[in-house]
Design a protein around this motif. Sequence first.
Motif, PDB file in Angstrom:
ATOM      1  N   ARG A 169       0.826  -1.212   0.000  1.00 48.20           N
ATOM      2  CA  ARG A 169       0.000   0.000   0.000  1.00 48.20           C
ATOM      3  C   ARG A 169       0.860   1.262   0.000  1.00 48.20           C
ATOM      4  O   ARG A 169       0.519   2.260  -0.645  1.00 48.20           O
ATOM      5  CB  ARG A 169      -0.982  -0.021   1.173  1.00 48.20           C
ATOM      6  N   LEU A 170       1.999   1.213   0.690  1.00 47.77           N
ATOM      7  CA  LEU A 170       2.928   2.349   0.663  1.00 47.77           C
ATOM      8  C   LEU A 170       3.485   2.543  -0.749  1.00 47.77           C
ATOM      9  O   LEU A 170       3.505   3.671  -1.272  1.00 47.77           O
ATOM     10  CB  LEU A 170       4.058   2.129   1.675  1.00 47.77           C
ATOM     11  N   ARG A 171       3.905   1.455  -1.374  1.00 49.83           N
ATOM     12  CA  ARG A 171       4.415   1.542  -2.752  1.00 49.83           C
ATOM     13  C   ARG A 171       3.340   2.079  -3.696  1.00 49.83           C
ATOM     14  O   ARG A 171       3.623   2.907  -4.568  1.00 49.83           O
ATOM     15  CB  ARG A 171       4.866   0.165  -3.247  1.00 49.83           C
ATOM     16  N   ASP A 172       2.094   1.617  -3.514  1.00 51.68           N
ATOM     17  CA  ASP A 172       0.988   2.076  -4.362  1.00 51.68           C
ATOM     18  C   ASP A 172       0.759   3.577  -4.178  1.00 51.68           C
ATOM     19  O   ASP A 172       0.562   4.312  -5.154  1.00 51.68           O
ATOM     20  CB  ASP A 172      -0.307   1.313  -4.038  1.00 51.68           C
ATOM     21  N   ALA A 173       0.788   4.031  -2.924  1.00 52.73           N
ATOM     22  CA  ALA A 173       0.558   5.447  -2.643  1.00 52.73           C
ATOM     23  C   ALA A 173       1.657   6.316  -3.240  1.00 52.73           C
ATOM     24  O   ALA A 173       1.389   7.371  -3.828  1.00 52.73           O
ATOM     25  CB  ALA A 173       0.465   5.676  -1.132  1.00 52.73           C
ATOM     26  N   LEU A 174       2.892   5.872  -3.119  1.00 52.78           N
ATOM     27  CA  LEU A 174       4.019   6.657  -3.644  1.00 52.78           C
ATOM     28  C   LEU A 174       4.041   6.684  -5.169  1.00 52.78           C
ATOM     29  O   LEU A 174       4.439   7.687  -5.772  1.00 52.78           O
ATOM     30  CB  LEU A 174       5.345   6.104  -3.102  1.00 52.78           C
ATOM     31  N   SER A 175       3.635   5.586  -5.792  1.00 51.73           N
ATOM     32  CA  SER A 175       3.691   5.500  -7.253  1.00 51.73           C
ATOM     33  C   SER A 175       2.407   5.968  -7.931  1.00 51.73           C
ATOM     34  O   SER A 175       2.393   6.196  -9.141  1.00 51.73           O
ATOM     35  CB  SER A 175       3.980   4.060  -7.678  1.00 51.73           C
ATOM     36  N   GLY A 176       1.319   6.059  -7.186  1.00 51.73           N
ATOM     37  CA  GLY A 176       0.026   6.401  -7.796  1.00 51.73           C
ATOM     38  C   GLY A 176      -0.605   5.239  -8.523  1.00 51.73           C
ATOM     39  O   GLY A 176      -1.537   5.399  -9.302  1.00 51.73           O
ATOM     40  N   ARG A 177      -0.116   4.034  -8.277  1.00 49.38           N
ATOM     41  CA  ARG A 177      -0.610   2.827  -8.945  1.00 49.38           C
ATOM     42  C   ARG A 177      -2.122   2.682  -8.754  1.00 49.38           C
ATOM     43  O   ARG A 177      -2.641   2.825  -7.668  1.00 49.38           O
ATOM     44  CB  ARG A 177       0.094   1.600  -8.382  1.00 49.38           C
ATOM     45  N   GLY A 178      -2.814   2.391  -9.867  1.00 44.63           N
ATOM     46  CA  GLY A 178      -4.250   2.163  -9.840  1.00 44.63           C
ATOM     47  C   GLY A 178      -5.085   3.431  -9.840  1.00 44.63           C
ATOM     48  O   GLY A 178      -6.301   3.372  -9.759  1.00 44.63           O
ATOM     49  N   LYS A 179      -4.443   4.577  -9.957  1.00 43.50           N
ATOM     50  CA  LYS A 179      -5.161   5.859  -9.973  1.00 43.50           C
ATOM     51  C   LYS A 179      -5.043   6.491 -11.357  1.00 43.50           C
ATOM     52  O   LYS A 179      -4.055   6.355 -12.027  1.00 43.50           O
ATOM     53  CB  LYS A 179      -4.571   6.809  -8.930  1.00 43.50           C
ATOM     54  N   SER A 180      -6.097   7.218 -11.743  1.00 47.14           N
ATOM     55  CA  SER A 180      -6.043   7.897 -13.044  1.00 47.14           C
ATOM     56  C   SER A 180      -5.133   9.104 -12.933  1.00 47.14           C
ATOM     57  O   SER A 180      -5.028   9.721 -11.875  1.00 47.14           O
ATOM     58  CB  SER A 180      -7.439   8.293 -13.503  1.00 47.14           C
TER      59      SER A 180
END
Length: 187
Positions: free
Chosen positions: A175-186
């Motif tokens: 979840r930290l990696r996702d938040a930092l990378s913006g993964r899954g967000k437009s």
Amino acid sequence: MGHGGNVIDELVTDHREVEEMFGRIEALPSGHQDRKMYADQVTMELVRHSVAEEAYLYPAVREHVAGGDALADRELEDHATAEQIMKDLEGCDAGDADFDRLMGMLMSEIRSHIADEEGNLFPRLRQACPMDALNELGDKVRKAKKTAPTRPHPAAPDKPPANKLLAPGTGMVDRLRDALSGRGKSE
């Protein structure tokens, strides 16, 4: 869609959400950049869903359903196949030559898995497992999905107790990696 209720209702709701995401991907032309965003979103949902099933649903199937060990083992094999496809897909952009092939393989694998669970496993579990146990499993699955990983980890354990011990820490990192990378967000 609303989440809640027993484990079967919870997981069927997840299945419908995944199918809706597949529909969004299929509605876009090949190479469209939003296909990657939706692929990331569906991967995040599928990984959380799978981790929760592996921690709570399949042990219940083993305990309550006649022939449950074989059923659970087959479902775990499906998960392993899908997780490897998701891991391969993770490194692809929407315009990559392999993206459409891998996405098609994932959709086929998941749709087959959903049909098997909903047509075979869920009815057998509903018949064999007391309703209060199904309700309790629903609560456990919802809690597990909140802390579960969001990225495929094919080498991670898929059976208790190791999966229950490792999933929350791995989930926090994901979840930290996702938040930092913006993964899954437009964008």
